[in-house]
Design a protein around this motif. Structure first.
Motif, short mmCIF file in Angstrom:
data_model
loop_
_atom_site.label_atom_id
_atom_site.label_comp_id
_atom_site.label_asym_id
_atom_site.label_seq_id
_atom_site.Cartn_x
_atom_site.Cartn_y
_atom_site.Cartn_z
N LEU A 1 -26.86 -10.01 97.14
CA LEU A 1 -27.68 -10.79 98.58
C LEU A 1 -28.14 -12.53 97.58
N THR B 1 -34.97 -14.03 101.62
CA THR B 1 -33.25 -14.53 102.77
C THR B 1 -34.45 -15.95 103.72
N TRP C 1 -33.15 -20.03 99.00
CA TRP C 1 -31.94 -19.30 99.38
C TRP C 1 -31.07 -19.51 100.19
N ASN C 2 -29.20 -19.79 100.41
CA ASN C 2 -28.38 -19.45 101.34
C ASN C 2 -27.57 -19.34 100.81
N ARG C 3 -27.50 -18.92 101.87
CA ARG C 3 -26.05 -17.88 101.58
C ARG C 3 -24.67 -18.33 101.19
N SER C 4 -24.45 -19.29 100.12
CA SER C 4 -23.84 -18.96 99.38
C SER C 4 -24.17 -18.31 97.83
N MET D 1 -24.73 -15.39 98.23
CA MET D 1 -24.43 -13.99 97.89
C MET D 1 -23.12 -14.10 97.36
N MET E 1 -20.72 -10.76 101.07
CA MET E 1 -19.91 -11.74 102.18
C MET E 1 -19.02 -10.74 102.59
N LEU F 1 -20.86 -8.20 105.12
CA LEU F 1 -21.66 -8.55 106.40
C LEU F 1 -21.06 -8.83 107.56
N LEU G 1 -19.03 -12.31 106.48
CA LEU G 1 -18.84 -14.03 106.77
C LEU G 1 -17.54 -14.26 106.02
#
Length: 189
Positions: free
Chosen positions: A107, A137, A174-177, A179, A184, A187, A189
């Motif tokens: 993550l 998160t 934190w941000n999705r980038s 992960m 990804m 999940l 994404l």
């Protein structure tokens, strides 16, 4: 990804942590639940519309075996800092957010992992202090202390670890980038 929904019933009274706020609750014997996640040695349960985290040591309360140690240890206190650092990272990959089926490393929640010699008087030679800085998160996540405690407990069980600290930080946010590609994909994404 379809969540696991295995029905179970508590066989004894057991303490759980409510998700997402982290408050403790007691489930009496005979409480129906569904296992939605069983990762890293703990269980996420769906109980009467509420997600709850059950520690692995209490797995017998839902008729499951208590999970073995999550990580194979090196078996010796004569472990060097490089071997221990690899073992620490392996151990961190057994820690999960109870709402997300991806470990905290994938993550991108772990920012710092230091393995340093213990310098305190009275400690035995060869012991190391492990210092982790990690984020969540979401800054308001009530499960932060629960996750940090699990990380600390697992690290303290490793050979050669004399002290472990886990600091929750929010810089950088934190941000999705952060992960991994594997996270990804898991999940969707």
């Amino acid at each position: 990804m379809r969540p696991l929904r295995e029905p179970v019933v508590t066989t004894r009274a057991v303490r759980v942590e409510c998700i997402p706020d982290g408050r403790s609750a007691d489930l009496p014997p005979g409480t129906p639940a569904q296992i939605t996640q069983a990762l890293g040695g703990s269980f996420t349960l769906w109980v009467e519309g509420q997600l709850m985290r059950l520690r692995g040591v209490d797995a017998d309360a839902i008729g499951k075996p208590v999970p073995d140690a999550a990580v194979a240890t090196a078996g010796s206190a004569d472990i060097g800092p490089d071997e221990l650092r690899a073992l620490v990272w392996q151990t961190l990959k057994t820690c999960y957010d109870p709402e997300i089926p991806v470990d905290i490393v994938e993550l991108g929640l772990v920012y710092v992992c230091e393995v340093l010699p213990m310098e305190d008087e009275g400690t035995h030679d060869g012991a190391f202090r492990v210092a982790i800085q990690m984020t969540l998160t979401a800054p308001g996540c009530g499960m932060g202390a629960v996750i940090a405690d699990e990380v600390c407990d697992k690290l303290l069980a490793l050979p050669g670890v004399g002290e472990a600290t886990v600091d929750i930080v929010f810089e950088p946010p934190w941000n999705r980038s952060m992960m991994s590609e594997a996270a990804m994909l898991t999940l969707g994404l």
